[in-house]
Design a protein around this motif. Sequence first.
Motif, PDB file in Angstrom:
ATOM      1  N   THR A  51      -4.056  11.625  25.383  1.00 26.35           N
ATOM      2  CA  THR A  51      -3.378  10.418  24.915  1.00 26.35           C
ATOM      3  C   THR A  51      -4.031   9.980  23.620  1.00 26.35           C
ATOM      4  O   THR A  51      -5.062  10.533  23.205  1.00 26.35           O
ATOM      5  N   PHE A  57     -11.537   4.344  30.534  1.00 23.61           N
ATOM      6  CA  PHE A  57     -10.685   4.236  29.364  1.00 23.61           C
ATOM      7  C   PHE A  57      -9.885   2.956  29.485  1.00 23.61           C
ATOM      8  O   PHE A  57      -9.235   2.702  30.500  1.00 23.61           O
ATOM      9  N   GLY A  58      -9.924   2.125  28.464  1.00 25.71           N
ATOM     10  CA  GLY A  58      -9.270   0.829  28.544  1.00 25.71           C
ATOM     11  C   GLY A  58      -9.925   0.000  29.640  1.00 25.71           C
ATOM     12  O   GLY A  58     -11.141  -0.087  29.734  1.00 25.71           O
ATOM     13  N   LYS A  59      -9.122  -0.583  30.504  1.00 28.93           N
ATOM     14  CA  LYS A  59      -9.662  -1.361  31.610  1.00 28.93           C
ATOM     15  C   LYS A  59     -10.092  -0.476  32.778  1.00 28.93           C
ATOM     16  O   LYS A  59     -10.663  -0.972  33.745  1.00 28.93           O
ATOM     17  N   GLY A  60      -9.799   0.812  32.707  1.00 28.50           N
ATOM     18  CA  GLY A  60     -10.309   1.744  33.701  1.00 28.50           C
ATOM     19  C   GLY A  60      -9.484   1.872  34.963  1.00 28.50           C
ATOM     20  O   GLY A  60      -9.727   2.766  35.763  1.00 28.50           O
ATOM     21  N   VAL A 109      -8.873   5.567  35.583  1.00 28.72           N
ATOM     22  CA  VAL A 109      -8.596   6.268  34.319  1.00 28.72           C
ATOM     23  C   VAL A 109      -9.913   6.412  33.570  1.00 28.72           C
ATOM     24  O   VAL A 109     -10.567   5.427  33.213  1.00 28.72           O
ATOM     25  N   LEU A 158      -8.089  12.513  28.914  1.00 30.00           N
ATOM     26  CA  LEU A 158      -8.300  11.578  30.015  1.00 30.00           C
ATOM     27  C   LEU A 158      -8.121  12.292  31.365  1.00 30.00           C
ATOM     28  O   LEU A 158      -7.489  13.344  31.449  1.00 30.00           O
ATOM     29  N   TRP A 167      -6.795  11.023  35.262  1.00 29.82           N
ATOM     30  CA  TRP A 167      -6.292  10.001  36.164  1.00 29.82           C
ATOM     31  C   TRP A 167      -6.562  10.507  37.585  1.00 29.82           C
ATOM     32  O   TRP A 167      -6.195  11.641  37.937  1.00 29.82           O
ATOM     33  N   ARG A 220     -12.364   8.712  30.559  1.00 29.91           N
ATOM     34  CA  ARG A 220     -12.454   9.651  29.447  1.00 29.91           C
ATOM     35  C   ARG A 220     -13.160  10.901  29.934  1.00 29.91           C
ATOM     36  O   ARG A 220     -14.279  10.846  30.454  1.00 29.91           O
ATOM     37  N   ASP A 278      -6.068   7.350  21.444  1.00 31.71           N
ATOM     38  CA  ASP A 278      -6.977   6.214  21.551  1.00 31.71           C
ATOM     39  C   ASP A 278      -6.471   5.119  20.611  1.00 31.71           C
ATOM     40  O   ASP A 278      -6.388   5.336  19.393  1.00 31.71           O
ATOM     41  N   PRO A 279      -6.105   3.942  21.132  1.00 31.93           N
ATOM     42  CA  PRO A 279      -5.538   2.898  20.266  1.00 31.93           C
ATOM     43  C   PRO A 279      -6.541   2.337  19.260  1.00 31.93           C
ATOM     44  O   PRO A 279      -6.145   1.694  18.294  1.00 31.93           O
ATOM     45  N   VAL A 280      -7.819   2.579  19.475  1.00 39.57           N
ATOM     46  CA  VAL A 280      -8.835   2.069  18.553  1.00 39.57           C
ATOM     47  C   VAL A 280      -9.025   3.013  17.367  1.00 39.57           C
ATOM     48  O   VAL A 280      -9.017   2.600  16.207  1.00 39.57           O
TER      49      VAL A 280
END
Length: 682
Positions: A35, A97-100, A66, A46, A48, A68, A37-39
Amino acid sequence: MTTPVEQLLERAHLLGADPRNTNFAGGNASAKGATVDPVTGSTVELMWVKGSGGDLGTLTEAGLAVLRLDRLRALTGVYPGAEREDEMVAMFDHCAFGKGGAAPSIDTTMHGLLDAAHVDHLHPDAGIAIATAADGEELTRRIYGDRVVWVPWRRPGFQLGLDIAAIKDANPQAVGCILGGHGITAWGDTSAECADNSLWIIRTAETYIAEHGRPEPFGPVSPDWEPLPEQARRERAAALFPVLRGLCSTDVRQVGHYTDTSEVLDFLSREKHAELAARGTSCPDHFLRTKVAPMVLDLPADAPLEDVISRLGELHAAYREDYRAYYERHATPDSPAMRGADPAIVLVPGVGMFSFGKDKQTARVAGEFYVNAINVMRGAEALSAYAPIEESEKFRIEYWELEEAKLRRMPAPKPLATRIALVTGGGSGIGAATARRLTAEGACVVVADRDLAAAEKVAAEIGARAFRSADVAVAVQADVTEEAQVAEAVRQAVLAFGGVDLVVNNAGLSLSRSLLETTVDDWDRQHDVMARGSFLVSRETARIMIEQGISGDIVYIASKNAVFAGPNNVAYGAAKAGQAHQVRLLAAELGEHGIRVNGINPDGVVRGSGIFASGWGANRAAVYGVPEDKLGEFYAQRTLLKREVLPAHIAAAVFALTGGDLSLTTGLHIPVDAGVAAAFLR
């Protein structure tokens, strides 16, 4: 094209829908993919994976952790070794990743370190049968050749993930492995390939056991242990269940579940059942719910009831001593404190299995897991000999700090958790509102009503948000004027949840007639329902409460008319006065057993009331000279607070009496009438 998450969920639902593949809330599945990375705007790999405590069959995206993949695999560089592998669980937070998403489970590294896009870890009965056979490694080679590799027992964790990753790398032809004492793991480059490999391993084991297993792995049927006929079996179960529930609630009150399936009855009828049961379960998912071993009755199925009850008390005392000894044999200074020493599973040959837990679902699932264990033992004994993991390893998992931390994260129990309530007249009005309130506060509820369809509707509404409706509410038909129907309703309550310890005598009716118009039939009908009916319900349920020995509550929905004298109301008012005095009499008699008896005196509850809808409302409106649709307002205006009394207000009073804050109150009547001065208690 579907995403990795969509593929994972589809596979999880496929595997989780069939209990042959894995048990409820057992096992996990994962998918890897890329995916953005929005940053950074760069591509990131990733994974899941099903989070801790989820269920494959009902898994949603919210239930996935989720992580990395680069950071998860980098953990191998800071891994301190098997003796400190528990420290790695906290490191998963640094891989989120993100909120996880959901909290990662202990099996996360089994999925992340494996060089495969899709991974399943499952607990199929047939697979665990191979995993717990004395010669499981040889059986794995014989059944699967080199396509499935044997992994010796290791407690789930970081090191097991490393072990499986190394085995896969060394065996490129393999599609999965048998985890000694535990279950199976399979993998694939696509989700479909992974699912096919998982199912191939499971079905191949099932076929091999069926074709090569001994026909009677548990030994011949013993005449002493053969199942009782169904009616006699259910009657014996209902007689024993409250006693067992009381014994198994010595440390913490429990809810029960009764199982008399063919698998259970056949196992208990065989000569080897006691010997095999004593070896305990093996798969961690099993014994975390069933404890290391069940309690097993050693009397014939048709032994006299009083002998059985006496022997169960002896066996329970011995079980608790044995459990404490088990704890003391293996506990270290940093082990969590010993949890309850009562059995979670009780086996009674000829009758069935009784399982216990903090709520109905937990008790039911514990029983389901023991059926899984029976199937595992059958398969292992059919091919070889059942050889579960060592007792010390079971202790390491049962009293694992990570399991303890999971327990600490659970929400605090609701006030009425573990309480089993029986509400009469529960199909409408006050009864329905009370049933809803009690379940909202954590109780299991038996909705009893003469109108079974109405009771079923209320029970279904209550259970609509539960995983299984019957885990929180069941409906029974009961005309409280009929002694046999009351006894049968209570028996059904006992078989549903293990006992009864909160009773609401709410069933009622009323006929508004003057003295001269009141017939003997009018008088008898109202006294039969309210005075006789509440007496019968209280007598039958008090008997159960006394057998349980864990206290209880009986609440009478009486009426302000028990103390208020109004016109055209002689039969109803006298019946309610009789109920009111039953409260005092029973409070005086049952207190020594820890049973509290209290009453509630409502004013007229018009909205939602079955009584008012059946003609009482029209009669009372005529007496007072107001339109029937204004009767509620009329009642409200004659009160001090000028408010209409609703079913929810009565339900709130029931909870106030039973929720714990009034634990030393008995023999009390609480007015819920918005203030009727003539009905003040004196």
